[in-house]
Design a protein around this motif. Structure first.
Motif, PDB file in Angstrom:
ATOM      1  N   ILE A 288      15.064   0.123   2.367  1.00  0.00           N
ATOM      2  CA  ILE A 288      13.949   1.067   2.344  1.00  0.00           C
ATOM      3  C   ILE A 288      14.533   2.477   2.224  1.00  0.00           C
ATOM      4  O   ILE A 288      15.189   2.975   3.143  1.00  0.00           O
ATOM      5  N   SER A 289      14.286   3.108   1.103  1.00  0.00           N
ATOM      6  CA  SER A 289      14.760   4.478   0.851  1.00  0.00           C
ATOM      7  C   SER A 289      13.566   5.350   0.483  1.00  0.00           C
ATOM      8  O   SER A 289      13.537   6.007  -0.552  1.00  0.00           O
ATOM      9  N   ALA A 290      12.578   5.313   1.339  1.00  0.00           N
ATOM     10  CA  ALA A 290      11.295   5.960   1.035  1.00  0.00           C
ATOM     11  C   ALA A 290      11.099   7.221   1.872  1.00  0.00           C
ATOM     12  O   ALA A 290       9.960   7.565   2.214  1.00  0.00           O
ATOM     13  N   PRO A 296       8.957   5.048   7.947  1.00  0.00           N
ATOM     14  CA  PRO A 296       8.397   4.533   9.207  1.00  0.00           C
ATOM     15  C   PRO A 296       6.967   4.034   9.047  1.00  0.00           C
ATOM     16  O   PRO A 296       6.563   3.072   9.720  1.00  0.00           O
ATOM     17  N   ARG A 297       6.212   4.667   8.162  1.00  0.00           N
ATOM     18  CA  ARG A 297       4.838   4.199   7.923  1.00  0.00           C
ATOM     19  C   ARG A 297       4.847   2.751   7.451  1.00  0.00           C
ATOM     20  O   ARG A 297       4.088   1.915   7.944  1.00  0.00           O
ATOM     21  N   LEU A 298       5.741   2.446   6.507  1.00  0.00           N
ATOM     22  CA  LEU A 298       5.820   1.079   5.971  1.00  0.00           C
ATOM     23  C   LEU A 298       6.308   0.101   7.026  1.00  0.00           C
ATOM     24  O   LEU A 298       5.778  -1.013   7.154  1.00  0.00           O
ATOM     25  N   LEU A 311       8.581  -3.426  12.120  1.00  0.00           N
ATOM     26  CA  LEU A 311       9.913  -3.945  11.816  1.00  0.00           C
ATOM     27  C   LEU A 311      10.993  -2.954  12.240  1.00  0.00           C
ATOM     28  O   LEU A 311      10.812  -1.734  12.149  1.00  0.00           O
ATOM     29  N   ALA A 312      12.129  -3.499  12.668  1.00  0.00           N
ATOM     30  CA  ALA A 312      13.306  -2.706  13.050  1.00  0.00           C
ATOM     31  C   ALA A 312      13.018  -1.776  14.222  1.00  0.00           C
ATOM     32  O   ALA A 312      13.706  -0.764  14.393  1.00  0.00           O
ATOM     33  N   GLY A 430      -5.033   0.365   1.477  1.00  0.00           N
ATOM     34  CA  GLY A 430      -5.300  -0.314   2.737  1.00  0.00           C
ATOM     35  C   GLY A 430      -4.255  -0.046   3.798  1.00  0.00           C
ATOM     36  O   GLY A 430      -4.215  -0.713   4.836  1.00  0.00           O
ATOM     37  N   ILE A 431      -3.376   0.944   3.551  1.00  0.00           N
ATOM     38  CA  ILE A 431      -2.336   1.302   4.531  1.00  0.00           C
ATOM     39  C   ILE A 431      -2.834   2.474   5.370  1.00  0.00           C
ATOM     40  O   ILE A 431      -3.376   3.440   4.818  1.00  0.00           O
TER      41      ILE A 431
END
Length: 553
Positions: A288-290, A296-298, A311-312, A430-431
C-alpha cells in the motif's frame, strides 16, 4: 485507439506497450506477484525496482494516466486537477488544508505537482528520542538510507551545488546547480549574507542539462502545474515508463476499495472499482503506497472478523501520529519589482536553523526556502488562510510584483491525537470519508515563531518591509509508523506489516518523525530499500520472482 508503443496516452488501462479503455485483456488479470496500490513517489520506485527484478507487478492507481503534452497546461486554475480533491473532513485546533498541499491523484501522484525540492534528511532526524528526548527514534538510521539516497539522486540526475553546507551529504550533486536563480532567490541569498547566515542554491529534481531524452529547465516556473516540457522529474515520466518497459502493468482510474485477507491471515489481493464495475486483483504480496490519508483509510475500512480494528492495526497505531510541516509563507514588500512568479519556485535555501539549539527554547528546527508564488495561489491563500479580504486584498494583489517570499518547512513533532479516522459519511465507492484531526503542539508553535522572525529579518536585510504571513502547511507524514516494537508501530524497518507478513506499507505514512525539510527524497529512498528487501527475501525462499517477462528478453 491509442497507437502502439505510445506510453503516455490518456486512456486509462495498459498492457504490453499499449493502452486500452477496458479491462478485458489484462496482462496479469489472473494473479500478480506484487500488487502496488498507488503510483506516486514510493509506488513508482517500487514498480520500477521490482519489475526490473523480474516480478509480475501490477500498479493500481485511482487517478488518470496523465500525458504531459496533452493534459498539462501552464495555467494555475486548470492544473488543480493534479491534486487529490476528494472531500475530506478536517478537525482539531489547526485544521489542515487538503488538496494541492498534500497529495496528487493520478499516475505520478504528488511528484507531478511538487516543487522538485530534493533534500536528504539529516542523521539527527532518525534519532529524536536519543538526541533530544522527545518523540521516538526510527528503527533505521541515516546510514541505512545513504546508499539509496545516492542511487536515487543518480537515477534522476538531481541538480545541486558543489558544496551543500548542511547535513551528512555536502555534495557535489550529479548535475550542476540550476542557474540563473530567480530575483526572489537572489534577494534571499543577499539577505542571508548580510546577516551572516549561510545559504545555498537548492538541490532540485529538475534538470540543469539534458538527461535521458529530457530537456533542461528553461525557468518557465510552472513546476507545480505538472511541467509540460518534462524538465522536472516525476515518477510519471521516469520510473513508471521504465517499469512498464520491464513488464509492469499499470491500471489507472481504478479505485482500490478493500484489502482482502484469507482465513490464514494473509492478504490475497485487493478489490478495485473501474467504470462502476468491481474487480479483484490477486497477488502474492500487496504494497500500500497510497500516502498518509488513503493508506490508513483503506486499512481501517478493510476490517474483517480476523482483524476487527482494521488491517495491520494490532498496535492501534493505524491512522495515529499524523504529521505535517509548518509551511508558513512570509512576505515582504520591496521598492523595486521582484516578480515572484518568475522561474523555478524554490532556488535558494538555508538550513542554518535545522538542528536543535536549546537556547531557542524548542527542539529541532526548519529549512527556509526562497519560494515563489503565482497570483491565483497567493490570492486564494490570502483569503482562505490569512483571512485577508476586501481593500487590503486588492492592494496586495495590485502590488503583487513587488513582494518577495520565504517559506519555512518546519518540523512538527508526532502526537497520537493528530489522526486519520473514518467518518459515518461515505463516498461514491461506499468507503467512509476520512476525518483528519490536527493541532499544533507547544514545541511546534515556538518553532513557528522563531522561523517567521528569522525570515522577516532576512527580507528586511535587503530592504524589504515585512508585510504579511500566510499560516500554511505542507507534506503529510505518519499514520502507519515504522518501528521495532509491534505494540507501538505498524510496520518494521523494511515497511513490512508486523501483523500480516505479505502486506507492506511504503510511503511517507511510515515516517516516525517529520524532519525539517521536504520529504520526497526520503520517501523514494525508503521505497528503493524496501524493494531491495523484498527481492532478497524472494531469493531466500525461492517462492517469488526472477521470472523474466517477455518484454525483457
Amino acid at each position: 485507439m491509442p497507437t502502439k508503443h505510445d506510453f503516455v496516452q490518456h486512456n486509462c488501462d495498459h498492457y504490453d506497450g499499449n493502452r486500452y479503455d477496458h479491462l478485458d485483456k489484462r496482462k496479469y488479470g489472473e494473479e500478480a506477484d506484487i500488487c502496488i496500490v498507488g503510483a506516486g513517489a514510493a509506488g513508482g520506485v517500487l514498480a520500477y525496482e521490482l519489475s526490473q527484478a523480474g516480478f509480475k507487478v501490477v500498479v493500481i492507481e485511482a487517478g488518470p494516466f496523465w500525458n504531459p503534452q496533452t493534459d498539462f497546461a501552464s495555467d494555475e486554475l486548470s492544473m488543480h486537477s493534479l491534486a487529490w480533491n476528494d472531500t475530506r473532513l478536517v478537525a482539531g485546533n489547526n485544521p489542515l488544508a487538503m488538496g494541492h498541499n498534500n497529495s496528487g491523484r493520478g499516475v505520478g501522484g504528488g511528484t507531478v505537482h511538487f516543487t522538485g525540492v530534493f533534500y536528504r534528511f539529516h542523521e539527527s532526524d532518525f534519532q529524536l528520542r536519543t538526541m533530544d528526548g522527545v518523540a521516538d527514534d526510527w528503527p533505521i538510521t541515516y546510514k541505512d538510507l545513504e546508499p539509496y539516497y545516492e542511487k536515487i539522486e543518480k537515477d534522476i540526475a538531481v541538480s545541486g551545488p558543489k558544496h551543500f553546507p548542511w547535513g551528512p551529504f555536502q555534495g557535489p550533486y550529479p548535475y550542476p546547480e540550476r542557474e540563473p536563480i530567480s530575483a526572489n532567490s537572489e534577494l534571499f541569498r543577499r539577505g542571508c549574507e548580510k546577516l551572516g547566515i549561510r545559504s545555498a542554491v537548492a538541490p532540485l529534481a529538475i534538470l540543469s542539462a539534458p538527461f535521458d531524452g529530457r530537456p533542461p529547465c528553461i525557468n518557465r516556473g510552472f513546476c507545480n502545474q505538472g511541467c509540460l516540457p518534462n524538465a522536472k522529474f516525476s515518477t510519471l515520466i521516469h520510473y513508471i515508463p521504465k517499469a512498464i518497459g520491464h513488464g509492469a502493468e499499470v491500471l489507472s482510474d481504478c479505485m482500490v476499495t478493500q484489502v482482502v485477507v484469507d482465513k490464514s491471515g494473509r492478504v490475497t489481493g485487493v478489490t478495485f472499482i473501474h467504470d462502476d464495475k468491481e474487480y479483484f486483483q490477486k497477488a502474492k504480496i500487496t504494497i500500500i503506497s497510497a500516502f498518509c490519508i488513503e493508506t490508513p483509510r483503506l486499512l481501517l475500512h478493510s476490517a474483517c472478523p480476523m482483524f476487527p480494528n482494521g488491517l495491520a492495526n494490532s498496535s492501534g497505531m493505524v491512522g495515529k501520529a499524523l504529521m505535517t510541516h509548518t509551511g508558513h509563507d512570509i512576505y515582504a514588500k520591496f521598492h523595486d519589482e521582484v516578480r515572484i512568479y518568475k522561474g523555478t519556485p524554490v532556488m535558494a535555501v538555508s538550513q542554518e536553523f535545522y538542528e536543535t539549539d536549546k537556547s531557542r527554547g524548542f527542539v529541532k528546527g526548519y529549512t527556509l526556502n526562497a519560494h515563489g508564488s503565482r497570483p491565483l495561489g497567493l490570492a486564494k491563500n490570502l483569503v482562505s488562510k490569512a483571512d485577508i479580504w476586501g481593500e487590503k486584498l486588492y492592494d496586495i494583489m495590485r502590488d503583487y510584483n513587488f513582494y518577495a517570499q520565504i517559506t519555512m518547512v518546519g518540523e512538527v513533532l508526532p502526537d497520537n491525537n493528530n489522526s486519520v479516522t473514518l467518518s459515518n459519511e461515505k463516498d461514491e465507492y461506499g468507503i467512509p470519508r476520512p476525518i483528519i484531526t490536527f493541532s499544533y503542539g507547544e514545541n511546534d508553535n515556538k518553532l513557528i515563531v522563531h522561523g517567521v522572525q528569522k525570515a522577516n529579518e532576512i527580507l528586511e536585510a535587503t530592504g524589504g518591509k515585512p508585510a504579511f504571513v500566510i499560516p500554511d502547511t505542507g507534506h503529510l507524514m505518519g499514520t502507519c509508523r515504522m518501528g521495532n516494537n509491534s505494540s507501538t508501530s505498524v510496520v518494521d524497518g523494511f515497511c513490512r506489516s508486523h501483523d500480516i507478513p505479505n502486506l507492506y506499507i511504503c510511503s511517507a505514512a511510515v515516517f516516525v518523525t517529520s524532519g525539517g525539510c521536504n520529504p520526497t527524497e526520503t520517501v523514494m529512498a525508503i521505497a528503493a530499500r524496501t524493494a531491495d528487501y523484498i527481492i532478497e527475501e524472494a531469493k531466500k525462499d525461492g517462492q517469488y520472482g526472477m521470472r523474466k517477462t517477455s518484454s525483457m528478453t
